[in-house]
Motif scaffolding. Structure first.
Motif, PDB file in Angstrom:
ATOM      1  N   GLU A 113       0.837  -1.205   0.000  1.00  0.00           N
ATOM      2  CA  GLU A 113       0.000   0.000   0.000  1.00  0.00           C
ATOM      3  C   GLU A 113       0.869   1.251   0.000  1.00  0.00           C
ATOM      4  N   MET A 114       1.959   1.204   0.747  1.00  0.00           N
ATOM      5  CA  MET A 114       2.874   2.335   0.808  1.00  0.00           C
ATOM      6  C   MET A 114       3.490   2.611  -0.568  1.00  0.00           C
ATOM      7  N   VAL A 115       3.914   1.550  -1.238  1.00  0.00           N
ATOM      8  CA  VAL A 115       4.524   1.695  -2.558  1.00  0.00           C
ATOM      9  C   VAL A 115       3.527   2.288  -3.550  1.00  0.00           C
ATOM     10  N   GLU A 116       2.296   1.821  -3.508  1.00  0.00           N
ATOM     11  CA  GLU A 116       1.274   2.327  -4.422  1.00  0.00           C
ATOM     12  C   GLU A 116       1.021   3.819  -4.206  1.00  0.00           C
ATOM     13  N   GLU A 117       1.026   4.242  -2.953  1.00  0.00           N
ATOM     14  CA  GLU A 117       0.804   5.657  -2.661  1.00  0.00           C
ATOM     15  C   GLU A 117       1.969   6.512  -3.156  1.00  0.00           C
ATOM     16  N   LEU A 118       3.188   6.021  -2.965  1.00  0.00           N
ATOM     17  CA  LEU A 118       4.362   6.805  -3.362  1.00  0.00           C
ATOM     18  C   LEU A 118       4.523   6.871  -4.878  1.00  0.00           C
ATOM     19  N   LYS A 119       3.903   5.940  -5.600  1.00  0.00           N
ATOM     20  CA  LYS A 119       3.942   6.003  -7.057  1.00  0.00           C
ATOM     21  C   LYS A 119       3.207   7.240  -7.586  1.00  0.00           C
ATOM     22  N   LYS A 120       2.320   7.788  -6.782  1.00  0.00           N
ATOM     23  CA  LYS A 120       1.536   8.952  -7.186  1.00  0.00           C
ATOM     24  C   LYS A 120       2.263  10.267  -6.910  1.00  0.00           C
ATOM     25  N   VAL A 121       3.470  10.160  -6.344  1.00  0.00           N
ATOM     26  CA  VAL A 121       4.202  11.346  -5.895  1.00  0.00           C
ATOM     27  C   VAL A 121       5.461  11.538  -6.735  1.00  0.00           C
ATOM     28  N   ASN A 122       5.766  12.789  -7.062  1.00  0.00           N
ATOM     29  CA  ASN A 122       7.034  13.116  -7.714  1.00  0.00           C
ATOM     30  C   ASN A 122       8.103  13.193  -6.629  1.00  0.00           C
ATOM     31  N   LEU A 123       8.859  12.123  -6.466  1.00  0.00           N
ATOM     32  CA  LEU A 123       9.817  12.036  -5.366  1.00  0.00           C
ATOM     33  C   LEU A 123      10.946  13.053  -5.492  1.00  0.00           C
ATOM     34  N   GLU A 124      11.175  13.579  -6.693  1.00  0.00           N
ATOM     35  CA  GLU A 124      12.234  14.569  -6.869  1.00  0.00           C
ATOM     36  C   GLU A 124      11.852  15.918  -6.265  1.00  0.00           C
ATOM     37  N   LYS A 125      10.550  16.146  -6.096  1.00  0.00           N
ATOM     38  CA  LYS A 125      10.098  17.435  -5.571  1.00  0.00           C
ATOM     39  C   LYS A 125       9.580  17.339  -4.135  1.00  0.00           C
ATOM     40  N   ILE A 126       9.663  16.169  -3.546  1.00  0.00           N
ATOM     41  CA  ILE A 126       9.156  15.996  -2.194  1.00  0.00           C
ATOM     42  C   ILE A 126      10.053  16.743  -1.206  1.00  0.00           C
ATOM     43  N   SER A 127       9.451  17.358  -0.196  1.00  0.00           N
ATOM     44  CA  SER A 127      10.236  18.110   0.784  1.00  0.00           C
ATOM     45  C   SER A 127      11.005  17.160   1.694  1.00  0.00           C
ATOM     46  N   GLY A 128      12.045  17.685   2.324  1.00  0.00           N
ATOM     47  CA  GLY A 128      12.843  16.863   3.229  1.00  0.00           C
ATOM     48  C   GLY A 128      12.033  16.339   4.394  1.00  0.00           C
ATOM     49  N   GLU A 129      11.144  17.169   4.930  1.00  0.00           N
ATOM     50  CA  GLU A 129      10.321  16.759   6.067  1.00  0.00           C
ATOM     51  C   GLU A 129       9.371  15.635   5.673  1.00  0.00           C
ATOM     52  N   ALA A 130       8.760  15.757   4.495  1.00  0.00           N
ATOM     53  CA  ALA A 130       7.850  14.708   4.033  1.00  0.00           C
ATOM     54  C   ALA A 130       8.610  13.413   3.757  1.00  0.00           C
ATOM     55  N   MET A 131       9.801  13.533   3.197  1.00  0.00           N
ATOM     56  CA  MET A 131      10.613  12.343   2.925  1.00  0.00           C
ATOM     57  C   MET A 131      10.958  11.607   4.216  1.00  0.00           C
ATOM     58  N   LYS A 132      11.301  12.346   5.254  1.00  0.00           N
ATOM     59  CA  LYS A 132      11.621  11.725   6.543  1.00  0.00           C
ATOM     60  C   LYS A 132      10.431  10.939   7.079  1.00  0.00           C
ATOM     61  N   LYS A 133       9.252  11.518   6.977  1.00  0.00           N
ATOM     62  CA  LYS A 133       8.058  10.844   7.490  1.00  0.00           C
ATOM     63  C   LYS A 133       7.760   9.576   6.687  1.00  0.00           C
ATOM     64  N   CYS A 134       7.946   9.655   5.368  1.00  0.00           N
ATOM     65  CA  CYS A 134       7.684   8.484   4.527  1.00  0.00           C
ATOM     66  C   CYS A 134       8.686   7.362   4.821  1.00  0.00           C
ATOM     67  N   VAL A 135       9.959   7.719   4.948  1.00  0.00           N
ATOM     68  CA  VAL A 135      10.988   6.708   5.234  1.00  0.00           C
ATOM     69  C   VAL A 135      10.737   6.068   6.591  1.00  0.00           C
ATOM     70  N   LYS A 136      10.380   6.888   7.573  1.00  0.00           N
ATOM     71  CA  LYS A 136      10.101   6.368   8.914  1.00  0.00           C
ATOM     72  C   LYS A 136       8.967   5.349   8.878  1.00  0.00           C
ATOM     73  N   ARG A 137       7.901   5.677   8.165  1.00  0.00           N
ATOM     74  CA  ARG A 137       6.768   4.747   8.094  1.00  0.00           C
ATOM     75  C   ARG A 137       7.131   3.505   7.286  1.00  0.00           C
ATOM     76  N   PHE A 138       7.940   3.691   6.253  1.00  0.00           N
ATOM     77  CA  PHE A 138       8.376   2.565   5.423  1.00  0.00           C
ATOM     78  C   PHE A 138       9.143   1.553   6.270  1.00  0.00           C
ATOM     79  N   LEU A 139      10.001   2.041   7.159  1.00  0.00           N
ATOM     80  CA  LEU A 139      10.801   1.150   8.001  1.00  0.00           C
ATOM     81  C   LEU A 139       9.964   0.486   9.092  1.00  0.00           C
ATOM     82  N   GLU A 140       8.852   1.110   9.442  1.00  0.00           N
ATOM     83  CA  GLU A 140       7.991   0.544  10.483  1.00  0.00           C
ATOM     84  C   GLU A 140       7.154  -0.627   9.969  1.00  0.00           C
ATOM     85  N   LEU A 141       6.909  -0.657   8.670  1.00  0.00           N
ATOM     86  CA  LEU A 141       6.017  -1.689   8.114  1.00  0.00           C
ATOM     87  C   LEU A 141       6.721  -3.041   7.967  1.00  0.00           C
TER      88      LEU A 141
END
Length: 259
Positions: free
Chosen positions: A231-259
């Protein structure tokens, strides 16, 4: 609101006010004696139609002798010439909520150059104090020594006024203000984005939208609801990862490691 009584030699400053003009009441003596001064329509003020100028005779009774002596200069051909200036800063809704008046010019804007006007096809739509908008946003020119003009494109007038109200601290039903978020993004009003970010934490948003609008509190809530890596991967496919903010990236990585 100002109603200023001026003898001819005195200089008037009524032009400082957003709405100003001159009214002439004929046959003043008769009106004072009969207590029936007419109501003179003066137009629309603060976006509200039907304003009128008139007098309560109790006011004239205080100055009757002075006013009726033509040598004092108040009477002109038996009538009274009234110069007036009106500035409506706020309007109270039927629900008791005070809102700012963006329909009229800012007080003394021709001297202080403290106004931003939002217009559409050369017609003024809204007037706002320059200081607040330039304090919260780099979109507006804080170094300008003149009143600024900003052209609106496809902004909805009602929703844009809601955006201005929220920008100035007026509390509203934030759940209905989706266009306010778009305008806040366009005009870089970070204070509005942060306010809506807190107010909308419990709303069901697409993760991609929370990332795009930099809604970090909403993003944290939404990421917490993801239950699998797939589910996480599917959601991130909808996002332009090159333009994601540093704060948002940290939150995504944190949740990715928790799953």
């Amino acid at each position: 609101m100002l109603f200023e009584w001026l003898s001819p030699p005195k200089k008037s400053d009524r032009r400082q006010y957003a709405f100003h003009g001159v009214c002439f009441f004929e046959n003043a003596r008769e009106h004072m004696e009969d207590d029936n001064f007419p109501d003179i329509p003066i137009g629309t003020i603060g976006g509200i139609e039907g304003w009128e100028l008139s007098f309560d005779n109790t006011f004239f009774n205080r100055f009757e002798e002075e006013w009726l002596d033509e040598e004092n200069g108040y009477l002109t051909n038996g009538g009274v010439l009234i110069e007036y200036g009106i500035q409506v800063e706020g309007i109270q809704s039927p629900e008791g909520v005070w809102t700012f008046n963006f329909h009229d010019r800012v007080f003394d804007c021709q001297e202080k150059w403290n106004m931003i006007t939002f217009h559409k096809k050369k017609m003024a739509c809204f007037h706002s104090h320059k200081q607040l908008l330039t304090f919260h946003s780099t979109y507006f020119d804080s170094d300008s020594n003149e009143n600024q003009m900003i052209e609106l494109t496809d902004e909805d007038p009602i929703e844009f006024e809601n955006f201005l109200q929220v920008s100035h601290g007026v509390r509203k039903n934030y759940e209905t203000l989706t266009l306010t978020l778009e305008y806040a993004q366009k005009y870089k009003m970070l204070n509005v984005i942060q306010l809506l970010d807190h107010a909308w934490k419990q709303m069901d948003w697409p993760i991609s939208a929370a990332i795009y609008y930099k809604m970090n509190h909403c993003l944290a809530e939404l990421l917490g609801k993801i239950e699998s890596l797939e589910e996480m991967v599917e959601e991130l496919k909808k996002v332009n990862l090159e333009k994601i903010s540093g704060e948002a990236m940290k939150k995504c990585v944190k949740r990715f490691l928790e799953l």
